[in-house]
Motif scaffolding. Structure first.
Motif, PDB file in Angstrom:
ATOM      1  N   PHE A 133       0.850  -1.187   0.000  1.00  0.00           N
ATOM      2  CA  PHE A 133       0.000   0.000   0.000  1.00  0.00           C
ATOM      3  C   PHE A 133       0.884   1.235   0.000  1.00  0.00           C
ATOM      4  CE2 PHE A 133      -2.642   3.333   1.826  1.00  0.00           C
ATOM      5  CZ  PHE A 133      -3.793   3.190   1.054  1.00  0.00           C
ATOM      6  N   THR A 134       0.679   2.127  -0.961  1.00  0.00           N
ATOM      7  CA  THR A 134       1.441   3.363  -1.072  1.00  0.00           C
ATOM      8  C   THR A 134       0.490   4.559  -0.964  1.00  0.00           C
ATOM      9  OG1 THR A 134       1.237   3.648  -3.469  1.00  0.00           O
ATOM     10  CG2 THR A 134       2.955   2.141  -2.679  1.00  0.00           C
ATOM     11  N   GLU A 135       1.044   5.758  -1.046  1.00  0.00           N
ATOM     12  CA  GLU A 135       0.218   6.960  -0.961  1.00  0.00           C
ATOM     13  C   GLU A 135      -0.762   7.062  -2.120  1.00  0.00           C
ATOM     14  OE1 GLU A 135       2.624  10.396  -0.467  1.00  0.00           O
ATOM     15  OE2 GLU A 135       3.463   9.754   1.451  1.00  0.00           O
ATOM     16  N   THR A 136      -0.472   6.367  -3.227  1.00  0.00           N
ATOM     17  CA  THR A 136      -1.375   6.388  -4.385  1.00  0.00           C
ATOM     18  C   THR A 136      -2.199   5.113  -4.484  1.00  0.00           C
ATOM     19  OG1 THR A 136       0.393   5.544  -5.825  1.00  0.00           O
ATOM     20  CG2 THR A 136       0.138   7.942  -5.667  1.00  0.00           C
ATOM     21  N   GLY A 137      -2.185   4.318  -3.412  1.00  0.00           N
ATOM     22  CA  GLY A 137      -2.947   3.077  -3.418  1.00  0.00           C
ATOM     23  C   GLY A 137      -2.054   1.862  -3.567  1.00  0.00           C
ATOM     24  N   PRO A 138      -2.641   0.674  -3.706  1.00  0.00           N
ATOM     25  CA  PRO A 138      -1.842  -0.544  -3.829  1.00  0.00           C
ATOM     26  C   PRO A 138      -0.979  -0.533  -5.090  1.00  0.00           C
ATOM     27  CG  PRO A 138      -4.130  -1.042  -3.306  1.00  0.00           C
ATOM     28  CD  PRO A 138      -4.086   0.407  -3.673  1.00  0.00           C
ATOM     29  N   GLN A 139       0.271  -0.981  -4.924  1.00  0.00           N
ATOM     30  CA  GLN A 139       1.208  -1.098  -6.038  1.00  0.00           C
ATOM     31  C   GLN A 139       1.926  -2.433  -5.924  1.00  0.00           C
ATOM     32  OE1 GLN A 139       1.637   1.085  -8.524  1.00  0.00           O
ATOM     33  NE2 GLN A 139       0.347   2.732  -7.710  1.00  0.00           N
ATOM     34  N   PRO A 140       2.302  -3.050  -7.058  1.00  0.00           N
ATOM     35  CA  PRO A 140       3.044  -4.305  -6.973  1.00  0.00           C
ATOM     36  C   PRO A 140       4.400  -4.089  -6.300  1.00  0.00           C
ATOM     37  CG  PRO A 140       2.214  -3.918  -9.201  1.00  0.00           C
ATOM     38  CD  PRO A 140       2.018  -2.650  -8.443  1.00  0.00           C
ATOM     39  N   TYR A 141       4.860  -5.104  -5.583  1.00  0.00           N
ATOM     40  CA  TYR A 141       6.223  -5.048  -5.080  1.00  0.00           C
ATOM     41  C   TYR A 141       7.181  -4.938  -6.260  1.00  0.00           C
ATOM     42  CZ  TYR A 141       4.908  -6.120  -0.277  1.00  0.00           C
ATOM     43  OH  TYR A 141       4.376  -6.057   0.989  1.00  0.00           O
ATOM     44  N   GLU A 142       8.274  -4.206  -6.056  1.00  0.00           N
ATOM     45  CA  GLU A 142       9.192  -3.885  -7.150  1.00  0.00           C
ATOM     46  C   GLU A 142      10.442  -4.764  -7.123  1.00  0.00           C
ATOM     47  OE1 GLU A 142       8.627   0.883  -7.531  1.00  0.00           O
ATOM     48  OE2 GLU A 142       9.541   0.137  -5.682  1.00  0.00           O
ATOM     49  N   PRO A 143      11.137  -4.863  -8.263  1.00  0.00           N
ATOM     50  CA  PRO A 143      12.453  -5.511  -8.257  1.00  0.00           C
ATOM     51  C   PRO A 143      13.385  -4.768  -7.302  1.00  0.00           C
ATOM     52  CG  PRO A 143      11.672  -5.200 -10.504  1.00  0.00           C
ATOM     53  CD  PRO A 143      10.733  -4.445  -9.611  1.00  0.00           C
ATOM     54  N   VAL A 144      14.242  -5.500  -6.624  1.00  0.00           N
ATOM     55  CA  VAL A 144      15.086  -4.894  -5.593  1.00  0.00           C
ATOM     56  C   VAL A 144      16.431  -4.454  -6.157  1.00  0.00           C
ATOM     57  CG1 VAL A 144      14.012  -6.300  -3.804  1.00  0.00           C
ATOM     58  CG2 VAL A 144      16.161  -7.065  -4.872  1.00  0.00           C
ATOM     59  N   HIS A 145      17.064  -3.591  -5.396  1.00  0.00           N
ATOM     60  CA  HIS A 145      18.469  -3.265  -5.618  1.00  0.00           C
ATOM     61  C   HIS A 145      19.285  -4.089  -4.629  1.00  0.00           C
ATOM     62  CE1 HIS A 145      22.223  -1.071  -6.093  1.00  0.00           C
ATOM     63  NE2 HIS A 145      22.232  -0.866  -4.778  1.00  0.00           N
TER      64      HIS A 145
END
Length: 363
Positions: A133-145
């Motif tokens: 959950f982000t400030e703009t709503g649900p977002q997929p988890y991202e590739p990591v660094h």
């Protein structure tokens, strides 16, 4: 009332707890957008200061260490004053409070980073399913660094800086969140750590990141005021270690060698089950650890009394029951009915569902 020492004062590591009940860390997502605590949190924690020990919600050591918006931090000096308001309010009620220092690792999002675009960090590449959950709503988890060794050293420094700020804010101690597949946990577990350098491979190498953070924090805090949260049987976010008993025995031995004062031991999967598979008796770790152990996960009044009767742990933590019952200690002592807070009150918003639950006397 059942005879028990659960509600009696006890002294550990130079701190006298009013009872053997702790407030478990609970994410409540009510900080400001820039990670500051303040009067709202001061009211919330001071309402629950009848507990023997309070442990704050997860508090990020860098902006990208947050696992969602509106979560607090100690990554900059500007955040000290708000937390000082919290500790002053708790101390005014003769309470004790530790700050839980945290980095969510891959379970963060680029939008939460300092520049709003840097990828979440992790010890190794790992594709995390699901959404955050982000400030703009649900977002997929991202590739990591994948962290370089230089970046690992910088992160250790960030933990040390946050530990300094926690002391300046008046906390009685700190807890390192080393569970639930967040950054430290991701280094510990072989499923999420596939490195081939000195931070991966053997158990000693996988525990090196935690050891270096502890050594940094020991420059700031006496070891007796440092706590570590471990969840040896945790399957959080679908990850775990293939040999948890050996891994966490090593971690506890390391804590003993460094003179760490407290173990916050989660039994099973937080909020899910106390006996996941594969299973081993995590109370072995309590017997091995030289300091006081806080037992944690799905405890009821009856279970807590039984755990103390058996001397399974020194302090018993309660989490969700504290949300709707600011005077939980008094309710447990009286064996009174508990108010079950609605799920919608758990995360976000203001005072409603946070500091407006009545005590028994008020009700």
């Amino acid at each position: 009332m059942t005879k028990t020492d659960l509600f009696e004062p006890v002294t550990y590591n130079g701190l006298t707890l009013k009872n053997r009940i702790a407030l478990s860390p609970l994410t409540r997502a009510r900080a400001t957008q820039d990670g500051k605590a303040g009067k709202l949190q001061a009211d919330y924690y001071s309402q629950r200061a009848s507990a023997g020990l309070l442990i704050t919600e997860a508090t990020a050591v860098v902006p990208g260490g947050r696992g969602g918006p509106m979560l607090p931090g100690l990554w900059e000096d500007a955040q000290i004053a708000g937390w000082k308001e919290v500790t002053d309010a708790v101390h005014a009620k003769d309470g004790l409070i530790f700050s839980q220092l945290w980095h969510a690792g891959r379970l963060s999002h680029s939008s939460l980073s300092a520049d709003g675009k840097s990828a979440p960090v992790a010890p190794s590449e790992y594709s995390q399913p699901g959404e955050i959950f982000t400030e703009t709503g649900p977002q997929p988890y991202e590739p990591v660094h994948v962290m370089t060794k230089a970046e690992i050293r910088e992160m250790v420094d960030a933990y040390e800086a946050a530990a300094i700020r926690a002391k300046e804010a008046g906390f009685d101690g700190i807890e390192l969140h080393a569970a639930h597949s967040y950054l430290i946990s991701a280094f510990l577990n072989d499923m999420t750590n596939q490195r081939d350098d000195e931070y991966g491979g053997s158990i000693e190498n996988r525990a090196r990141f935690l050891k270096e953070i502890l050594e940094a924090c020991l420059k700031v805090w006496d070891g007796k005021r440092i706590m570590i949260r471990l969840a040896p049987l945790g399957h959080a976010y679908g990850t775990w270690d293939t040999d948890p008993e050996t891994l966490f025995t090593h971690v506890v031995d390391m804590m003993n060698d460094l003179g760490i004062g407290w173990l916050d031991l989660v039994e099973g999967d937080t909020g899910v089950t106390r006996t996941p598979e594969p299973f081993f008796d995590v109370l072995k770790l309590r017997k091995r650890f030289k300091g006081p152990t806080i037992l944690n996960n799905l405890y009821t009044r009856e279970m807590a009394i039984d755990a103390r009767e058996r001397d399974n742990g020194d302090v018993i933590a309660f989490g969700r029951p504290f949300i709707g019952n600011p005077d939980l200690v008094e309710r447990l002592k009286a064996d009174a009915e508990l108010h079950e807070a609605p799920l919608k009150a758990y995360y976000g918003g203001g005072a409603r569902g946070y500091t407006d639950f009545p005590t028994m006397e008020e009700a």
